[in-house]
Scaffold this motif. Structure first.
Motif, mmCIF file in Angstrom:
data_model
loop_
_atom_site.group_PDB
_atom_site.id
_atom_site.type_symbol
_atom_site.label_atom_id
_atom_site.label_comp_id
_atom_site.label_asym_id
_atom_site.label_seq_id
_atom_site.Cartn_x
_atom_site.Cartn_y
_atom_site.Cartn_z
ATOM 1 N N SER A 81 -8.353 -1.437 -2.585
ATOM 2 C CA SER A 81 -8.736 -0.763 -3.824
ATOM 3 C C SER A 81 -7.607 0.064 -4.417
ATOM 4 O O SER A 81 -7.645 0.411 -5.599
ATOM 5 N N GLU A 82 -6.579 0.373 -3.618
ATOM 6 C CA GLU A 82 -5.443 1.141 -4.093
ATOM 7 C C GLU A 82 -4.133 0.348 -4.087
ATOM 8 O O GLU A 82 -3.081 0.867 -4.466
ATOM 9 N N SER A 93 -0.430 -2.938 -9.999
ATOM 10 C CA SER A 93 -0.043 -1.803 -10.841
ATOM 11 C C SER A 93 1.371 -1.929 -11.390
ATOM 12 O O SER A 93 1.667 -1.415 -12.459
ATOM 13 N N GLU A 127 -0.867 -1.902 -4.570
ATOM 14 C CA GLU A 127 0.004 -2.237 -5.699
ATOM 15 C C GLU A 127 0.254 -3.729 -5.782
ATOM 16 O O GLU A 127 0.688 -4.248 -6.814
ATOM 17 N N GLU A 137 -7.670 0.080 1.427
ATOM 18 C CA GLU A 137 -6.301 -0.236 1.009
ATOM 19 C C GLU A 137 -6.283 -1.158 -0.205
ATOM 20 O O GLU A 137 -5.505 -0.954 -1.144
ATOM 21 N N TYR A 172 0.863 -1.184 0.000
ATOM 22 C CA TYR A 172 0.000 0.000 0.000
ATOM 23 C C TYR A 172 0.897 1.232 0.000
ATOM 24 O O TYR A 172 1.654 1.467 0.946
ATOM 25 N N ARG A 173 0.840 1.990 -1.094
ATOM 26 C CA ARG A 173 1.692 3.170 -1.258
ATOM 27 C C ARG A 173 3.161 2.822 -1.057
ATOM 28 O O ARG A 173 3.923 3.546 -0.417
#
Length: 248
Positions: free
Chosen positions: A189-190, A214, A192, A187, A175-176
């Motif tokens: 939904s975003e 991603s 990596e 988390e 996450y980030r």
């Protein structure tokens, strides 16, 4: 070179190695041989175990039993209503994949000869989804299975107790840019990367499902996610044990 871990604020405010609140309520339904409501933060999954004195055709006459699973998400489980799969014409590929994971995970702790020619079906119905539904299904499914086996043992349905260990699962992800434990929806939904890990009480890996969302992730990041999963699973195993002790 591994990416440098930098401080990051999780939407929930949790530490990177912190689970959401985990709770199991056993005996949640009346008629199933075993049942458990698994709660991981905002995720709620009702898991039931039903025992039949029959086995699939390929096991008939073998003296061995079977464990299988079914998984579904109720229409109101997410922020938008989903159609019932029966109305939509059948299960989605996602549901089939998840229920196969649940079945494989639980079969890893079963003595099929002790089970005899019985089939245990674990039904996992997602009442509310906030990430990690497959992991919650495995954890609650194991409890429903254990409770059903305990009760059936007292009724002398089996020659001996048919479970030889515990099974639990949890998610980890990037996450980030930072490995974190137990992704919730915000988390996930975003994320990596999203990795689901199933282990037994000895720390042995039963299954790992990992996907880059991603960009490709590094081996060092994957190892860190596995380490975090191990930390979380040890806590979940303890919560499972406590739930069984309280049930008696």
């Amino acid at each position: 070179m591994p990416r440098k871990e930098t401080p990051v604020s999780r939407p929930s405010g949790r530490a990177i190695d912190e689970l959401r609140p985990v709770r199991f309520e056993l005996g949640f339904t009346k008629h199933a041989d075993g049942s458990a409501l698994a709660q991981f933060g905002g995720t709620r999954v009702l898991c039931t175990a039903s025992i039949e004195a029959a086995v699939p055709r390929f096991l008939r006459g073998s003296g061995r039993g079977w464990v299988t699973a079914e998984y579904g998400m109720l229409p109101g489980a997410t922020h938008t209503r989903g159609r019932r799969e029966a109305v939509a014409g059948g299960q989605t590929g996602r549901s089939k994949e998840i229920q196969r994971l649940i079945g494989r995970s639980l079969r890893a702790c079963v003595d099929f000869e002790a089970l005899g020619e019985h089939t245990v079906t674990i039904d996992c119905d997602v009442l509310q989804a906030d990430g990690g539904t497959r992991a919650a299904s495995v954890c609650g499914g194991w409890l429903a299975l254990a409770l059903a086996c305990q009760r059936s043992g007292r009724r002398r349905r089996f020659s001996r107790y048919p479970l030889h260990g515990q099974v639990a699962a949890v998610s980890a992800g990037l996450y980030r840019g930072l490995p974190v434990l137990d992704l919730d929806y915000a988390e996930d939904s975003e994320a990596e990367a999203d990795v689901n890990v199933v282990m037994n009480e000895a720390g042995g890996i039963i299954e790992v499902q990992g996907t880059a969302e991603s960009h490709a992730f590094l081996r060092q990041e994957f190892d860190r996610m596995l380490d975090l999963a191990g930390v979380g699973i040890r806590q979940i195993l303890a919560a499972q044990e406590q739930a069984l002790e309280q049930t008696g």
